[in-house]
Design a protein around this motif. Sequence first.
Motif, short mmCIF file in Angstrom:
data_model
loop_
_atom_site.label_atom_id
_atom_site.label_comp_id
_atom_site.label_asym_id
_atom_site.label_seq_id
_atom_site.Cartn_x
_atom_site.Cartn_y
_atom_site.Cartn_z
N ILE A 136 -3.69 2.10 -1.43
CA ILE A 136 -2.54 2.98 -1.27
C ILE A 136 -2.64 3.75 0.04
O ILE A 136 -3.72 4.25 0.39
CB ILE A 136 -2.54 4.04 -2.43
CG1 ILE A 136 -2.68 3.38 -3.80
CG2 ILE A 136 -1.36 4.99 -2.32
CD1 ILE A 136 -1.55 2.51 -4.23
N ASN A 177 -10.94 7.38 -4.30
CA ASN A 177 -10.18 8.11 -3.28
C ASN A 177 -11.14 8.53 -2.16
O ASN A 177 -11.96 9.42 -2.35
CB ASN A 177 -9.51 9.33 -3.94
CG ASN A 177 -8.87 10.28 -2.94
OD1 ASN A 177 -8.88 11.50 -3.13
ND2 ASN A 177 -8.31 9.76 -1.88
N GLY A 181 2.70 7.82 -1.07
CA GLY A 181 1.54 7.35 -1.84
C GLY A 181 1.75 7.56 -3.33
O GLY A 181 1.31 6.75 -4.16
N THR A 182 2.42 8.63 -3.70
CA THR A 182 2.58 8.98 -5.12
C THR A 182 3.30 7.87 -5.88
O THR A 182 2.87 7.47 -6.95
CB THR A 182 3.37 10.30 -5.25
OG1 THR A 182 2.76 11.27 -4.39
CG2 THR A 182 3.36 10.82 -6.67
N ILE A 239 1.08 4.86 -6.29
CA ILE A 239 0.08 5.03 -7.35
C ILE A 239 0.74 4.83 -8.72
O ILE A 239 0.24 4.10 -9.58
CB ILE A 239 -0.57 6.43 -7.26
CG1 ILE A 239 -1.40 6.54 -5.98
CG2 ILE A 239 -1.43 6.73 -8.49
CD1 ILE A 239 -1.79 7.96 -5.59
N ASP A 281 -7.19 4.85 -3.34
CA ASP A 281 -6.26 5.79 -2.70
C ASP A 281 -6.85 6.15 -1.34
O ASP A 281 -7.81 6.91 -1.25
CB ASP A 281 -6.10 7.01 -3.61
CG ASP A 281 -5.16 8.05 -3.04
OD1 ASP A 281 -4.86 7.97 -1.83
OD2 ASP A 281 -4.76 8.94 -3.79
N SER A 290 -0.30 6.42 3.06
CA SER A 290 0.84 7.34 3.21
C SER A 290 1.14 7.60 4.68
O SER A 290 0.25 8.06 5.42
CB SER A 290 0.48 8.67 2.53
OG SER A 290 1.42 9.67 2.88
N TYR A 316 -3.17 11.18 -10.93
CA TYR A 316 -3.78 10.02 -11.60
C TYR A 316 -3.73 10.17 -13.13
O TYR A 316 -3.27 9.29 -13.84
CB TYR A 316 -5.25 9.83 -11.21
CG TYR A 316 -5.55 9.77 -9.73
CD1 TYR A 316 -4.65 9.24 -8.81
CD2 TYR A 316 -6.78 10.22 -9.24
CE1 TYR A 316 -4.96 9.19 -7.46
CE2 TYR A 316 -7.11 10.16 -7.90
CZ TYR A 316 -6.18 9.66 -7.01
OH TYR A 316 -6.50 9.61 -5.67
N CYS A 334 1.76 0.09 -0.31
CA CYS A 334 0.68 -0.47 -1.11
C CYS A 334 0.40 -1.86 -0.59
O CYS A 334 1.33 -2.60 -0.26
CB CYS A 334 1.13 -0.53 -2.58
SG CYS A 334 -0.09 -1.33 -3.64
#
Length: 381
Positions: free
Chosen positions: A227, A166, A96-97, A100, A198, A229, A124, A244
């Motif tokens: 997003i 999020n 996910g990082t 983002i 997110d 994960s 973020y 994504c």
Amino acid sequence: MIPLISKLPNVGTTIFSVMSQLASESNAINLSQGFPDFESSPLLINLVNQQMIEGNNQYAPMPGLLALRQSIAAKVNQLHLSDYNPETEVTVTAGGTQAIFTALSAVIQPNDEVIIFEPAYDCYSPTIKLLGGIVKAFELSPPDYKIDWEMVKKLINNRTRMIILNSPHNPSGVILDEEDIRQLIHITAHSDLLILSDEVYEHIIFDGNKHLSIARYPELRDRSFIIASFGKLFHNTGWKVGYCIAPQWLMNEFRKIHQFIVFSVNTPMQHALASFLSDKNNYQGLSEFYQQKRNFFTGLMKETRFDLLPCKGSYFQSVTYKQITDEKDIDFAKRLTTEFGVASIPVSAFYSRANDHHVLRFCFAKKQETLEKAVERLRKV
Ligand SMILES: Cc1ncc(COP(=O)(O)O)c(C=O)c1O
């Protein structure tokens, strides 16, 4: 010394590394960082091994293996009745990082304002700043961390480019409800605002609540990066695979950046995840699994002097500790680790301004015996 101007002068080591390091030095039970202490599915691990042995060890296609993108699109369609074209609207990322970072890099120009809700996941704000953007932090408070949308409206002006959401939320465990979505649709209608949603904890939601993915709402979907994960879904955070999804006009820009950050993500995991994800039995039931852990942990925690905050999703339980001490959360978190042997995360670390509500976050993605041992220690506090 060669002079160097730091691009992130105020950023040090993240609180997750600090607390995990302290936990390991103090031989403490680590309920700080958000990762499971149990294994991923042996079937999935075998699938990866098999792929490696069969020779699938070279670069995957830039946007990800088509079979995996198809499995992702099928899952999103099945869960949220929303169509994403696997060819053009789904990209596999290194967790996910990276998704983002890439999404923000694709659209944030210098001086663009981005609204984030604090406490906020730690990547973020530095990413926005790195891109020359301006962070507009909207502070939420315990116990319910409710968003006041009328106040959010006042933050929006013609420089506002994006809102980051999020849900389920790390660290608070709160979730967006229908009213939040209604307000979001209202605020963004007739605007050029983009959304980054997110949703890495989308499959961990409790008490019969439903995850309201932005993908469900066409008005929002068409302006959003979503997003996800696999690390959170399949208990293998160390594999760093995520994805994504976004409408094609946004995904085109996303991929331009993605190709120069990682080009592509590791191949054997993608093959394995493609076939594992295509069987919905492999991801349904995660909420029940974690709800049982949350209930077990909170049941035990009721015997301590900590006060539990509501947790509707994610694998984090926040607590306050008014009955115990008025120490700053960072000091108390460190003392809990060194003196009592349980590591947590002080939630003030998720705010950009000094904002200490005396809240600690515990991760309950742990084996029953780990949680039992931890609470045995917390009972003495
Ligand atoms: C809210 C949130 N977003 C994104 C991530 C990053 O996900 P990944 O580990 O797949 O990079 C995390 C991980 O803890 C998270 O909690």
